[in-house]
Design a protein around this motif. Sequence first.
Motif, PDB file in Angstrom:
ATOM      1  N   GLU A 173      -5.067  13.326   3.260  1.00 36.23           N
ATOM      2  CA  GLU A 173      -5.419  12.595   2.035  1.00 36.23           C
ATOM      3  C   GLU A 173      -4.548  13.030   0.856  1.00 36.23           C
ATOM      4  O   GLU A 173      -4.052  12.216   0.085  1.00 36.23           O
ATOM      5  N   ALA A 198      -1.064  11.832   0.393  1.00 34.39           N
ATOM      6  CA  ALA A 198      -0.899  10.454  -0.104  1.00 34.39           C
ATOM      7  C   ALA A 198      -0.523  10.398  -1.581  1.00 34.39           C
ATOM      8  O   ALA A 198      -0.196   9.333  -2.094  1.00 34.39           O
ATOM      9  N   LEU A 212       5.000   7.835   0.729  1.00 41.19           N
ATOM     10  CA  LEU A 212       4.079   7.411   1.779  1.00 41.19           C
ATOM     11  C   LEU A 212       4.751   7.224   3.133  1.00 41.19           C
ATOM     12  O   LEU A 212       4.081   7.135   4.155  1.00 41.19           O
ATOM     13  N   LEU A 220       3.895  10.424   4.600  1.00 42.41           N
ATOM     14  CA  LEU A 220       2.490  10.375   5.014  1.00 42.41           C
ATOM     15  C   LEU A 220       2.337   9.670   6.354  1.00 42.41           C
ATOM     16  O   LEU A 220       1.679  10.168   7.273  1.00 42.41           O
ATOM     17  N   CYS A 279      -8.474   8.793   7.934  1.00 40.49           N
ATOM     18  CA  CYS A 279      -7.317   9.267   7.168  1.00 40.49           C
ATOM     19  C   CYS A 279      -6.703   8.165   6.314  1.00 40.49           C
ATOM     20  O   CYS A 279      -6.358   8.393   5.158  1.00 40.49           O
ATOM     21  N   ALA A 316      -6.270   8.030   2.305  1.00 41.64           N
ATOM     22  CA  ALA A 316      -4.931   7.895   1.726  1.00 41.64           C
ATOM     23  C   ALA A 316      -4.891   6.745   0.723  1.00 41.64           C
ATOM     24  O   ALA A 316      -4.291   6.857  -0.351  1.00 41.64           O
TER      25      ALA A 316
END
Lengths: 658, 658
Positions: free
Chosen positions: B104, B107, B111, B114, B304, B308
């Motif tokens: 998280e 984020a 990205l 991520l 998740c 995010a």
Amino acid sequence: MATDTSSPASAPATETGYQQPTVDVGSLLELLDGRYRDVRELVRTNLVTYDAVLEDAEQMPTDDFRDRVRDLVVEMAATGQTGMGFPSEYGGGGDIGASVAAFETLAFGDLSVLVKVGVQFGLFGGAILQLGTRRHHDAYLRDLISGRTMGCFAMTEVGHGSNVQALGTVATYDAETAEFVLTTTTPEARKDWIGNAARHAELGAVFAQLEVGGERHGVHCFVVPLRRDGDVLPGITIEDDGLKMGLNGVDNGRITFDGVRVPRENLLNRFADVTEDGVYESSIENPNRRFFTMLGTLVQGRVCVGGAGINAAKVALAIAVRYADRRRQFEATNPPEEDLLLDYGQHQRRLLPLLARTYALHFAQEVVADELHQVFSGLEAGEESRRRLESRAAGTKALGTWHATRTIQECREACGGQGYRAANRFAALKADTDVFTTFEGDNTVLLQLVAKGLLTDYAGEFEDMDQFGTVRFVAGLAVETVIEKTAVHKLIERVRDVLPGGDEWDQEAGLLDPDYQRMMFRFREEHMLAGVARRLKRGIDQGMNAGEVFSRVQDHVIAAANAHVERLVLDAFLDKLAGLPDGDQKVALSLLSDLFALSTIEADRAWWIEHGRLSVTRSKAISREVNGLCRKVRPLAVDLVDAFGVPREMLRSPELLG
Amino acid sequence: MATDTSSPASAPATETGYQQPTVDVGSLLELLDGRYRDVRELVRTNLVTYDAVLEDAEQMPTDDFRDRVRDLVVEMAATGQTGMGFPSEYGGGGDIGASVAAFETLAFGDLSVLVKVGVQFGLFGGAILQLGTRRHHDAYLRDLISGRTMGCFAMTEVGHGSNVQALGTVATYDAETAEFVLTTTTPEARKDWIGNAARHAELGAVFAQLEVGGERHGVHCFVVPLRRDGDVLPGITIEDDGLKMGLNGVDNGRITFDGVRVPRENLLNRFADVTEDGVYESSIENPNRRFFTMLGTLVQGRVCVGGAGINAAKVALAIAVRYADRRRQFEATNPPEEDLLLDYGQHQRRLLPLLARTYALHFAQEVVADELHQVFSGLEAGEESRRRLESRAAGTKALGTWHATRTIQECREACGGQGYRAANRFAALKADTDVFTTFEGDNTVLLQLVAKGLLTDYAGEFEDMDQFGTVRFVAGLAVETVIEKTAVHKLIERVRDVLPGGDEWDQEAGLLDPDYQRMMFRFREEHMLAGVARRLKRGIDQGMNAGEVFSRVQDHVIAAANAHVERLVLDAFLDKLAGLPDGDQKVALSLLSDLFALSTIEADRAWWIEHGRLSVTRSKAISREVNGLCRKVRPLAVDLVDAFGVPREMLRSPELLG
């Protein structure tokens, strides 16, 4: 299709005689093209000729792509496409309506090309044409129309995007040399976001506070040479705005002026001039009015951006609707065959009201473009026509561009993961149109402008109200001015008058009765306006700070303006329908106008319920009717997007469309 | 500030004792960080260390950037950040909750990083961990946790995004060689959008229909080597998905298998296996249930992505709120000084309800992450906990990611033209998060899943319902199944029971009474569910085609699921508040929970009015209260976004934030 043959959802009474229509794509396209069919056809041909630019946008390094877009704009200019709004004596087409039609249609393609065209011919060319006089026209028009001279429109500053009247760049008249000296007085006064500035512009139409003999006369526009042979001229600093979310084929830049001198003749002097020995002269005495008269001549930009937003939404819908008519997912109706996405109720709900609204906005745009043509071709004169045009342009631009943002997003999601590929157009559509909601007037600011115009219009007093800009409206003083000029009680009377049948009328009218729909929209508009006026007045009367009163009422102000513009949109659609011969096309378009009207009421139904104009039973009936209309539109949906006339090459999307 | 000292908008009774609170940013950040404060701190440190990646994303050629992201992920892996959810015996952190917290927090940054982390450790690693057994763990976990071996998760196919059970890739067991032979049977069965596939993955966790001795056993997962020393292996074709709207640091690709052989041991055999001589064995007899059990183990990905999305929204809000607290435009309150944007009522309306909803979703996310931790750490066992988790994960993911899309767009527009510069983060935030709404489960499909779970839950019958996937819900057969298992009358009783005080209760309760808010949310949820059940049943009883019944009720189904999830979100927020000591922090958060609850009711107020639970008078009072709450939150707004703990380096935006 399973859902097509289903029985209608609404009460039998409204269904009498209904037969599912078919759509003749060619004839509907002709209707949408309207009087400028040939112009639109020329642009579509050009779009297809240069369709490689859509891929160039993804693959070329930024500066190469900027040059590519410039070259392409110049090539398009040679076909006559971009100069249609200029006088024919300078090589233009002499038809303002044609230039809007050409611009709108160009929005089917790469939007950097569109915006570059807008900057060069609309903003820069528009300033020279509208704010300049013969000497400027003779000096610049021919070369700018052909694209031989590139220019920019240097209004926005770092510190002032929306509040243009407060710009910080200063142009001081030097009587000794008969020159204006332009200076960026503070870092906040640096010009910013100026399209064409970072790389291509040789000239700028620069807005600055005019100072003559120590006295300020407000914002005026000057022609300022920026580059010669590609080199930036002394006293001028240009920075590149760098990478943007989208529109990276347009070279936005920042300009700083450090004592830059231009001859006295470079003042665009249609509305005001400075004599050689330094006397300021203007045909418009009031400085506020002068400022807004100058700005008002530039309204074409807003009309164009609104139309471009609506047409960008068409591209997204054309892809998403066609995809939904061929993509199958999950077996629902006849296992093991999976169902088409567009046969799912939720998918219809996502796409079809947006399709209906796109048609509605198309016809509203047709009206505003026609008004622009009338006013600027001198076919319709008078202050009132101009004000009406400016208000309509602001409102249509706001609703059209928000509609684009919303529609493109919904269509992208409706295409699932595939919508995420750059080749499927959504990436570019999203990124490029994003700024439409805030450039050429921030949408929320524009709606405030619309509301203010209405408040004053209704009181029947026009003089000296700064219609085009928005400064005074949010300024404390102006809140009071507006209130004084607005006869609140008149407004309230109008609200009562607007529903001739009294409180019973909505019990009897059918949901699909255009008069019912019109009255509902009209009632909301009038009632909201009266409420705004009342709240503003009450706040002021109670001695509250005017700014605070405004802050508290602001969402109400914007809602009222939105209600007004949505009523205009509905009127435009219904007026169009009224002029059509009976037949399938009219029936099909009526489905769309009903879907637009009822889905709009549904979305804001709480308001009508709260104001006693919609019963709970009827509200629920509207939701059912919207579902029913979606089912009726569904089998026509592909034809309805085909009639937008977006060239297949502009849709790309090989995976989505096969 | 002018608006801060204004008198409250709501009735005096609700205001007794109210004192405008202050926010201690450090202590609120601690509250938001929760039990994994250290983990989040580590990630924040890593984000700042590698902050240059935000610029790399704009400047590097695609393949270079992909490699850069890969390298960065491997470097982060070395800090322990990405392996927290894996067993410590393989070098992991042994704490599932920690791995969610780390993801998280990541984020806040680029990205692509991520999503690359999500692909490698969440999807690929998760498949090995959850679907594999000891032999797979021993063979792969250590190297994948360190990033030495990169892998991909090959589930999605061109023809099947959401309907995973219908995948077309086939794995046939060859008893002679004790191998599985993987084949892409049709063009539609080509794997698509597989992250890590185009460039980096050496291994794939590949989902395919298992066929043994001519018999199909449904979808299973196999470890398939894709590359060796960078070269794609024989029988495998990998294409690059090419440029995407965003996330271009992730190398998505398409994979085709042409008779690719893997040893029998490469079947991830936690739930099913094939003996050497070709006998299929599974501990779960029912194939449907087996499929959804397998998928259910992968729920962490949804948890998740939801988190995010919420955290990406925080980045956008941190920029827009701070900007609005320093940007002045138009003189309203004290001419000639211009007012701060955040002092305008409309600007507060745009941003502050989104801020409140972000807090609400944060606490809802905390609950679902905790449930995940409980279930997957074996602290809470049983089918029911898993189902609840899966439903909550689906719902939170849908609402969290839609919230991200909406919030980022609104914040971008609230920053005007400057929001369009790439350096100001919105470009990347918009483009990169866009796909969140459709990957890891399309949001509309997820909400259907939630609704279906509710319909069956409420009937108290759990067996053999395919909770996680969504196939059967939209399938005609399943509509009937759901109906049979749902005792409609029970639901309706519950709706009556849920409002203990009878119809009078809402007359007495204050708008700011949490019990009132809870009851409103609960009533909507229960009533909508009962309505869905009734409509489905009626359609089936009338002999309509089940698919068509579903299509017609689909928007109602999704609305019911949305109402349910919003109720969970409110509950999470109120539960959190109930556990806090009295004081300013609690008062400040209560403003946000009130703003969340009332702005949510306001947005859907037509529904409550239509269903007799909201009077018109009270509905208008809610709108006034929302405005009043916005004014109270306004002076706290900057502190409230600072408490999100987004590192300054992740905001960038030099022009916006100074």
